[in-house]
Design a protein around this motif. Structure first.
Motif, PDB file in Angstrom:
ATOM      1  N   VAL A 193      36.649   8.598 -16.626  1.00  0.00           N
ATOM      2  CA  VAL A 193      37.992   8.496 -16.037  1.00  0.00           C
ATOM      3  C   VAL A 193      38.890   7.663 -16.948  1.00  0.00           C
ATOM      4  O   VAL A 193      40.050   8.014 -17.186  1.00  0.00           O
ATOM      5  CB  VAL A 193      37.925   7.915 -14.610  1.00  0.00           C
ATOM      6  N   PHE A 194      38.361   6.561 -17.487  1.00  0.00           N
ATOM      7  CA  PHE A 194      39.127   5.731 -18.414  1.00  0.00           C
ATOM      8  C   PHE A 194      39.511   6.531 -19.653  1.00  0.00           C
ATOM      9  O   PHE A 194      40.657   6.495 -20.095  1.00  0.00           O
ATOM     10  CB  PHE A 194      38.312   4.489 -18.790  1.00  0.00           C
ATOM     11  N   LEU A 195      38.568   7.272 -20.220  1.00  0.00           N
ATOM     12  CA  LEU A 195      38.838   8.107 -21.389  1.00  0.00           C
ATOM     13  C   LEU A 195      39.940   9.112 -21.093  1.00  0.00           C
ATOM     14  O   LEU A 195      40.879   9.269 -21.882  1.00  0.00           O
ATOM     15  CB  LEU A 195      37.562   8.823 -21.838  1.00  0.00           C
ATOM     16  N   ARG A 196      39.846   9.784 -19.966  1.00  0.00           N
ATOM     17  CA  ARG A 196      40.863  10.764 -19.590  1.00  0.00           C
ATOM     18  C   ARG A 196      42.231  10.093 -19.439  1.00  0.00           C
ATOM     19  O   ARG A 196      43.251  10.611 -19.902  1.00  0.00           O
ATOM     20  CB  ARG A 196      40.457  11.469 -18.302  1.00  0.00           C
ATOM     21  N   ALA A 197      42.268   8.908 -18.845  1.00  0.00           N
ATOM     22  CA  ALA A 197      43.524   8.186 -18.659  1.00  0.00           C
ATOM     23  C   ALA A 197      44.149   7.799 -20.002  1.00  0.00           C
ATOM     24  O   ALA A 197      45.352   7.989 -20.218  1.00  0.00           O
ATOM     25  CB  ALA A 197      43.294   6.951 -17.797  1.00  0.00           C
ATOM     26  N   VAL A 198      43.332   7.269 -20.905  1.00  0.00           N
ATOM     27  CA  VAL A 198      43.830   6.857 -22.217  1.00  0.00           C
ATOM     28  C   VAL A 198      44.364   8.069 -22.987  1.00  0.00           C
ATOM     29  O   VAL A 198      45.452   8.021 -23.580  1.00  0.00           O
ATOM     30  CB  VAL A 198      42.738   6.120 -23.015  1.00  0.00           C
ATOM     31  N   MET A 199      43.615   9.156 -22.975  1.00  0.00           N
ATOM     32  CA  MET A 199      44.043  10.359 -23.710  1.00  0.00           C
ATOM     33  C   MET A 199      45.313  10.953 -23.115  1.00  0.00           C
ATOM     34  O   MET A 199      46.224  11.349 -23.851  1.00  0.00           O
ATOM     35  CB  MET A 199      42.910  11.384 -23.727  1.00  0.00           C
ATOM     36  N   THR A 200      45.402  11.004 -21.799  1.00  0.00           N
ATOM     37  CA  THR A 200      46.581  11.563 -21.146  1.00  0.00           C
ATOM     38  C   THR A 200      47.811  10.706 -21.405  1.00  0.00           C
ATOM     39  O   THR A 200      48.884  11.230 -21.734  1.00  0.00           O
ATOM     40  CB  THR A 200      46.329  11.713 -19.625  1.00  0.00           C
ATOM     41  N   LEU A 201      47.673   9.396 -21.283  1.00  0.00           N
ATOM     42  CA  LEU A 201      48.800   8.509 -21.548  1.00  0.00           C
ATOM     43  C   LEU A 201      49.214   8.589 -23.017  1.00  0.00           C
ATOM     44  O   LEU A 201      50.402   8.622 -23.333  1.00  0.00           O
ATOM     45  CB  LEU A 201      48.456   7.073 -21.162  1.00  0.00           C
TER      46      LEU A 201
END
Length: 144
Positions: free
Chosen positions: A11-19
């Motif tokens: 979830v953290f990875l997805r958040a960082v990539m999306t942002l």
């Protein structure tokens, strides 16, 4: 077929990539390439660097750096000087014009981010993100 994970790290990875993708879209039109901005940013943070140091800092192959540096120099964003001691060694520095390009690009993205942090997040959520910033920079830094 592999499935996507929903654990905390995923979830953290997805958040960082999306942002990251979202912030990249907020760049000024006709902006310098991200690689070019990375070079200007490194030169701003570290001061003039020898080409080999700059390539290592940006994790670029020397051939890629050569092409990017030529484009940046042609645009007046950096300047190269040859060492008097070792004529093979080239030091690269950001110019005032390069600093302005870097500042303008970062300012546009910073403005978007500041407005959206305020509009989308509670004060507590903003505090949590700001508190995590130092740890995220530590995580992103190459291990030395």
């Amino acid at each position: 077929m592999k499935t996507l994970h929903n654990d905390s790290v995923s979830v953290f990875l997805r958040a960082v990539m999306t942002l990251s993708r979202r912030i990249r879209t907020e760049r000024p039109s006709g902006a310098l390439s991200l690689s070019g901005l990375g070079i200007l940013g490194s030169l701003y943070r570290h001061g003039p660097l020898v080409a080999t140091q700059l390539a290592a800092e940006e994790r670029l192959a020397p051939q890629s750096l050569t092409r990017l540096v030529a484009d940046l120099e042609e645009g007046g964003l950096i300047e190269r000087t040859r060492s008097e001691v070792d004529r093979r060694e080239i030091t690269i520095a950001i110019t005032p014009k390069g600093l302005q390009v870097l500042t303008d690009d970062l300012s546009a993205r910073r403005s978007w981010l500041a407005a959206n942090l305020k509009a989308a997040l509670t004060p507590e959520e903003r505090d949590a993100i700001f508190a995590a910033s130092a740890a995220m920079l530590k995580l992103a830094s190459p291990r030395r």
